[in-house]
Structures are given as structure tokens and as C-alpha cells.
Design a protein around this motif. Structure first.
Motif, PDB file in Angstrom:
ATOM      1  N   GLN A   1       0.838  -1.190   0.000  1.00  0.00           N
ATOM      2  CA  GLN A   1       0.000   0.000   0.000  1.00  0.00           C
ATOM      3  C   GLN A   1       0.882   1.252   0.000  1.00  0.00           C
ATOM      4  O   GLN A   1       1.955   1.278   0.592  1.00  0.00           O
ATOM      5  CB  GLN A   1      -0.903   0.014   1.242  1.00  0.00           C
ATOM      6  CG  GLN A   1      -1.906  -1.109   1.265  1.00  0.00           C
ATOM      7  CD  GLN A   1      -2.924  -0.982   0.149  1.00  0.00           C
ATOM      8  OE1 GLN A   1      -3.333   0.124  -0.191  1.00  0.00           O
ATOM      9  NE2 GLN A   1      -3.306  -2.095  -0.428  1.00  0.00           N
ATOM     10  N   ARG A   2       0.394   2.283  -0.701  1.00  0.00           N
ATOM     11  CA  ARG A   2       1.135   3.543  -0.733  1.00  0.00           C
ATOM     12  C   ARG A   2       0.962   4.261   0.591  1.00  0.00           C
ATOM     13  O   ARG A   2      -0.151   4.410   1.090  1.00  0.00           O
ATOM     14  CB  ARG A   2       0.627   4.435  -1.853  1.00  0.00           C
ATOM     15  CG  ARG A   2       0.988   3.916  -3.218  1.00  0.00           C
ATOM     16  CD  ARG A   2       0.335   4.699  -4.314  1.00  0.00           C
ATOM     17  NE  ARG A   2       0.708   6.103  -4.253  1.00  0.00           N
ATOM     18  CZ  ARG A   2       0.302   6.992  -5.136  1.00  0.00           C
ATOM     19  NH1 ARG A   2      -0.476   6.630  -6.120  1.00  0.00           N
ATOM     20  NH2 ARG A   2       0.669   8.245  -5.031  1.00  0.00           N
ATOM     21  N   ASN A   3       2.054   4.676   1.112  1.00  0.00           N
ATOM     22  CA  ASN A   3       2.015   5.411   2.361  1.00  0.00           C
ATOM     23  C   ASN A   3       1.854   6.894   2.033  1.00  0.00           C
ATOM     24  O   ASN A   3       2.792   7.557   1.594  1.00  0.00           O
ATOM     25  CB  ASN A   3       3.290   5.152   3.167  1.00  0.00           C
ATOM     26  CG  ASN A   3       3.213   5.727   4.550  1.00  0.00           C
ATOM     27  OD1 ASN A   3       2.263   6.416   4.888  1.00  0.00           O
ATOM     28  ND2 ASN A   3       4.215   5.439   5.353  1.00  0.00           N
ATOM     29  N   THR A   4       0.667   7.436   2.224  1.00  0.00           N
ATOM     30  CA  THR A   4       0.404   8.818   1.820  1.00  0.00           C
ATOM     31  C   THR A   4       1.165   9.814   2.687  1.00  0.00           C
ATOM     32  O   THR A   4       1.487  10.908   2.224  1.00  0.00           O
ATOM     33  CB  THR A   4      -1.103   9.131   1.883  1.00  0.00           C
ATOM     34  OG1 THR A   4      -1.576   8.832   3.193  1.00  0.00           O
ATOM     35  CG2 THR A   4      -1.865   8.297   0.872  1.00  0.00           C
ATOM     36  N   ASP A   5       1.460   9.442   3.914  1.00  0.00           N
ATOM     37  CA  ASP A   5       2.231  10.351   4.770  1.00  0.00           C
ATOM     38  C   ASP A   5       3.625  10.580   4.195  1.00  0.00           C
ATOM     39  O   ASP A   5       4.142  11.693   4.209  1.00  0.00           O
ATOM     40  CB  ASP A   5       2.342   9.796   6.190  1.00  0.00           C
ATOM     41  CG  ASP A   5       0.990   9.760   6.892  1.00  0.00           C
ATOM     42  OD1 ASP A   5       0.110  10.556   6.495  1.00  0.00           O
ATOM     43  OD2 ASP A   5       0.826   8.939   7.798  1.00  0.00           O
ATOM     44  N   THR A   6       4.226   9.511   3.681  1.00  0.00           N
ATOM     45  CA  THR A   6       5.561   9.632   3.084  1.00  0.00           C
ATOM     46  C   THR A   6       5.511  10.501   1.836  1.00  0.00           C
ATOM     47  O   THR A   6       6.378  11.338   1.614  1.00  0.00           O
ATOM     48  CB  THR A   6       6.113   8.242   2.738  1.00  0.00           C
ATOM     49  OG1 THR A   6       6.087   7.436   3.910  1.00  0.00           O
ATOM     50  CG2 THR A   6       7.534   8.327   2.221  1.00  0.00           C
ATOM     51  N   TRP A   7       4.465  10.315   1.001  1.00  0.00           N
ATOM     52  CA  TRP A   7       4.343  11.107  -0.221  1.00  0.00           C
ATOM     53  C   TRP A   7       4.177  12.591   0.117  1.00  0.00           C
ATOM     54  O   TRP A   7       4.765  13.458  -0.517  1.00  0.00           O
ATOM     55  CB  TRP A   7       3.153  10.626  -1.054  1.00  0.00           C
ATOM     56  CG  TRP A   7       3.409   9.329  -1.733  1.00  0.00           C
ATOM     57  CD1 TRP A   7       3.112   8.096  -1.254  1.00  0.00           C
ATOM     58  CD2 TRP A   7       4.039   9.135  -2.990  1.00  0.00           C
ATOM     59  NE1 TRP A   7       3.506   7.146  -2.146  1.00  0.00           N
ATOM     60  CE2 TRP A   7       4.085   7.749  -3.225  1.00  0.00           C
ATOM     61  CE3 TRP A   7       4.570   9.993  -3.941  1.00  0.00           C
ATOM     62  CZ2 TRP A   7       4.635   7.209  -4.359  1.00  0.00           C
ATOM     63  CZ3 TRP A   7       5.105   9.450  -5.090  1.00  0.00           C
ATOM     64  CH2 TRP A   7       5.149   8.076  -5.288  1.00  0.00           C
ATOM     65  N   LYS A   8       3.365  12.883   1.105  1.00  0.00           N
ATOM     66  CA  LYS A   8       3.162  14.282   1.491  1.00  0.00           C
ATOM     67  C   LYS A   8       4.445  14.892   2.055  1.00  0.00           C
ATOM     68  O   LYS A   8       4.783  16.035   1.763  1.00  0.00           O
ATOM     69  CB  LYS A   8       2.044  14.378   2.534  1.00  0.00           C
ATOM     70  CG  LYS A   8       0.676  14.136   1.964  1.00  0.00           C
ATOM     71  CD  LYS A   8      -0.390  14.209   3.032  1.00  0.00           C
ATOM     72  CE  LYS A   8      -1.747  13.879   2.453  1.00  0.00           C
ATOM     73  NZ  LYS A   8      -2.796  13.860   3.478  1.00  0.00           N
TER      74      LYS A   8
ATOM     75  N   TRP B   1       6.801  15.603  -0.804  1.00  0.00           N
ATOM     76  CA  TRP B   1       6.392  16.786  -1.551  1.00  0.00           C
ATOM     77  C   TRP B   1       6.757  18.053  -0.788  1.00  0.00           C
ATOM     78  O   TRP B   1       7.246  19.019  -1.370  1.00  0.00           O
ATOM     79  CB  TRP B   1       4.900  16.748  -1.827  1.00  0.00           C
ATOM     80  CG  TRP B   1       4.387  18.042  -2.362  1.00  0.00           C
ATOM     81  CD1 TRP B   1       3.529  18.899  -1.757  1.00  0.00           C
ATOM     82  CD2 TRP B   1       4.728  18.654  -3.612  1.00  0.00           C
ATOM     83  NE1 TRP B   1       3.303  19.993  -2.537  1.00  0.00           N
ATOM     84  CE2 TRP B   1       4.030  19.872  -3.687  1.00  0.00           C
ATOM     85  CE3 TRP B   1       5.553  18.289  -4.663  1.00  0.00           C
ATOM     86  CZ2 TRP B   1       4.138  20.719  -4.777  1.00  0.00           C
ATOM     87  CZ3 TRP B   1       5.653  19.144  -5.749  1.00  0.00           C
ATOM     88  CH2 TRP B   1       4.953  20.343  -5.801  1.00  0.00           C
TER      89      TRP B   1
END
Length: 70
Positions: free
Chosen positions: A12-19, A22
Motif C-alpha cells: 500500500q502507498r504510504n500517503t504520509d511519506t508522499w506528502k 512533496w
């Protein structure tokens, strides 16, 4: 014996890491776009000046040294 394809469960994509990524890279991306705009504007200015710089000196000297007699 039957060959069954192996199912691969994608992580699963870890959205916290992506944010977070960015937020870290955002200033560099903005700087890159601004730098490209600055370089592009300078190139357009140079290309617009090239025809006047490449004119023959004979043509420009005749226009500038013309004497008007009254």
C-alpha cells in the motif's frame, strides 16, 4: 501439476511519506521552474537581438553618418 500464476500483493502507498516528500521537494521544484523561466526569457532576448548584431557594418554606418544639407 497445474501452473497457477503467483498473485503479487502490491504494498500500500504510504500517503504520509508522499506528502512529506512533496513538502521537502517543493522549494526545489519552484526554484527549478523559476530558473527555467529566467533562462528562457534571456534566450528570447538574445535571439531577438541577433539580427541587429549580425547586420553588416556598412549598412549601419551609412545610416548613422548621413549628412543632411539644407
Amino acid at each position: 501439476m497445474v501452473n497457477h500464476p503467483v498473485k503479487y500483493n502490491r504494498p500500500q502507498r504510504n500517503t504520509d511519506t508522499w506528502k512529506h516528500n512533496w513538502e521537502v521537494m517543493k522549494p526545489f521544484i519552484h526554484f527549478g521552474f523559476k530558473a527555467m523561466a529566467l533562462i528562457g526569457g534571456a534566450m528570447i532576448g538574445i535571439i531577438k537581438l541577433l539580427p541587429t548584431l549580425l547586420q553588416r557594418p556598412d549598412e549601419t554606418s551609412k545610416k548613422e553618418t548621413r549628412i543632411i544639407k539644407i
